[in-house]
Scaffold this motif. Sequence first.
Motif, short mmCIF file in Angstrom:
data_model
loop_
_atom_site.label_atom_id
_atom_site.label_comp_id
_atom_site.label_asym_id
_atom_site.label_seq_id
_atom_site.Cartn_x
_atom_site.Cartn_y
_atom_site.Cartn_z
N LEU A 120 0.73 -1.17 0.15
CA LEU A 120 0.07 -0.08 0.15
C LEU A 120 0.89 1.22 -0.12
O LEU A 120 0.57 1.95 -0.71
CB LEU A 120 -0.74 0.06 1.14
CG LEU A 120 -1.95 1.00 1.28
CD1 LEU A 120 -2.91 0.84 0.39
CD2 LEU A 120 -2.70 1.01 2.79
N LYS A 121 1.90 1.34 0.82
CA LYS A 121 2.94 2.49 0.74
C LYS A 121 3.58 2.57 -0.55
O LYS A 121 3.84 3.60 -1.17
CB LYS A 121 4.16 2.28 1.81
CG LYS A 121 3.30 2.12 3.22
CD LYS A 121 4.54 1.72 4.00
CE LYS A 121 4.13 1.42 5.37
NZ LYS A 121 5.39 1.12 6.28
N SER A 122 4.13 1.52 -1.13
CA SER A 122 4.46 1.69 -2.58
C SER A 122 3.38 2.17 -3.60
O SER A 122 3.77 2.95 -4.41
CB SER A 122 4.83 -0.02 -2.77
OG SER A 122 5.41 0.27 -4.38
N ALA A 123 2.13 1.66 -3.42
CA ALA A 123 1.26 2.10 -4.47
C ALA A 123 0.79 3.62 -4.12
O ALA A 123 0.15 4.40 -4.97
CB ALA A 123 -0.07 1.26 -4.23
N THR A 124 1.19 4.05 -2.70
CA THR A 124 0.93 5.41 -2.38
C THR A 124 1.72 6.44 -3.17
O THR A 124 1.73 7.40 -3.71
CB THR A 124 0.72 5.75 -0.73
OG1 THR A 124 -0.33 4.93 -0.33
CG2 THR A 124 0.54 7.20 -0.46
#
Length: 183
Positions: A120-124
């Motif tokens: 999720l952090k990467s997609a953010t």
Amino acid sequence: MKIGCQETVPGIYRQVEQLQNFPSFDPAKDQILNGATLLGVILSSDKTNISVMTGNRMAHLLLISLANIDPDIHSKGSLHVHVLLALLPITSFLHLKTRIHSLLSNHLIHESLDFVLKPLKSATSIGIMMSDPIGSLCYCFTPLVAYIADTPEQTLLACVSPKASPISTATHKEFGESQLYPL
């Protein structure tokens, strides 16, 4: 800048209109690419009993949902708007000295959250390609817009003592005073 996918089918546009009203999204709007979709994520966690009849096991449920879902639908648990993302462990220690138990337990929760939320952090930060219901690919960003938790979990996530406020510098001795404490 239009927040949402490009026209996927003639006359059909998908936009995240509700998220445009949040002031916290103003910096995020400037950083995403033109035509990308901004999908606000809501996380929720709660310590709960997951097996009553087989040993009384406890875990922190970590649930995930999207922020652009209508609030009337969000408030109905039977519609399953929140999806189980992970079961975070609750520790039990064999050693009798309890001085470091809470520190180790809190560290385990934070490390587990870091591991589970890494995609999720990467997609953010850099975005991710996702397909919509009709099969078109969209470039999406997934910022965290809310984390729903009760007071004990707020103190755990904020790395503060259970006898201190998770949002200010007040301790349990100052609770109820009329004096305001800094954030």
